[in-house]
Scaffold this motif. Sequence first.
Motif: not given
Length: 404
Positions: A196-204
């Motif tokens: 999972i990318t950093y951006e995705e996990i930040l959004e999550m």
Amino acid sequence: MSILVMKFGGTSVANLSRIKNLQQLVKKKISNGHKKILVVVSAMSGVTNNLVQQYKKIDFNINNPEYDVILSTGEQYSSALISTFLNKNGIKSRSILGWQIPIITDDKFSQARIEKINTEKILKLFKKFNVLVVAGFQGISLEDRITTLGRGGSDTSAVAIAVALKSKICEIYTDVEGIFSSDPRVVKDAKKIENITYEEILEMASLGSKVLHPRSVELAMKYDINIHVRSSFKRKQGSMVVKEENKIEKEVVTGIAASENDANISLKGIPDKPGVAGQIFGILADADINVDMIVQNITDDGKFASITFTVPLDDCKKALKVLRNSKIKFKKISFDTKICKISIVGVGMKSNVGVAKVMFETLAKKNINIKVISTSEIKISVLIESHKKKVALNSLHKAYGLGL
Ligand code: ASP
Ligand code: MG
């Protein structure tokens, strides 16, 4: 010197049998050739909550250095207990607190940010010990006061130390197997996301998925180190948080989240002229209220508009009050707290068309009405009635082919 950083959360150190499990994981790493291991620990689960409660019996203001002194004791206790256990079991170890390293932070008590970590002491201690057990979540200000990094902050301690030690990876051991494509309690065939990318996990995380402290992800992203989120109970690979270029398979949608922490407020019959939206959101900003989703409609005669937006559930009353007491003219104000925000997240959205169409069609087929929509480059969120959450999550999960 190559040092492995392993972080253990509250449930992974909750009692002696869990600590024994930690010791076995550390031992395995040693026998696999990791000679120097830095273990970052949280307080045993429940301990920090308890300390907060004690403090709040006396004072509700947490912007007080003594609050941090009290809260930091949870990790002082767990780090020493774990180190004692490791030594008893033949692993040369010692505990070390934030101020002893030192981990220098600013002086925003209860929400401090790390400014600098001195690695000299760590490297020196590793000449004598094989394992250092660092108390997470804490540091020291330049005025020599103990600080804490905000609830859940020991993830950030671990990543910051890994960055300071120039590690390529930080392992975070927790009570879940990794990060899932959706909430497994609601979506039965939710699956573990391998990368999972950093951006995705930040959004999550912004959607309330609490696996990692967001600042730990920001740090990892900035310094390009991977975070491996994995279970301390099941011996298998978890989820790797990586940069976008390293995510080979870019599914269009990686995860689907639901959050029920918002309320929506509608103002009907506001004058349709420049400056009104600025006034409304200015008033909310002055009251420290975060607005998330916004939609505006204009009436046919062009004289009036209505505006609907979401605020954190806890701020709903306050928002209604400041708006009612303001000079803004409106015909009607209403609110709804039984709503749910469903979001689809994925870096693949940047380069794929038709993602929104699938979302809206899927919800329409299930007769789910969308109240508000908002988007970012890698996220689409819709607001729906909260009792439709389960159907929405499951049907979207299927529509994007995320199931097992
Ligand atoms: N013990 C702290 C908390 O409960 C920090 C952490 O667990 O990450 O917030
Ligand atoms: Mg945590």
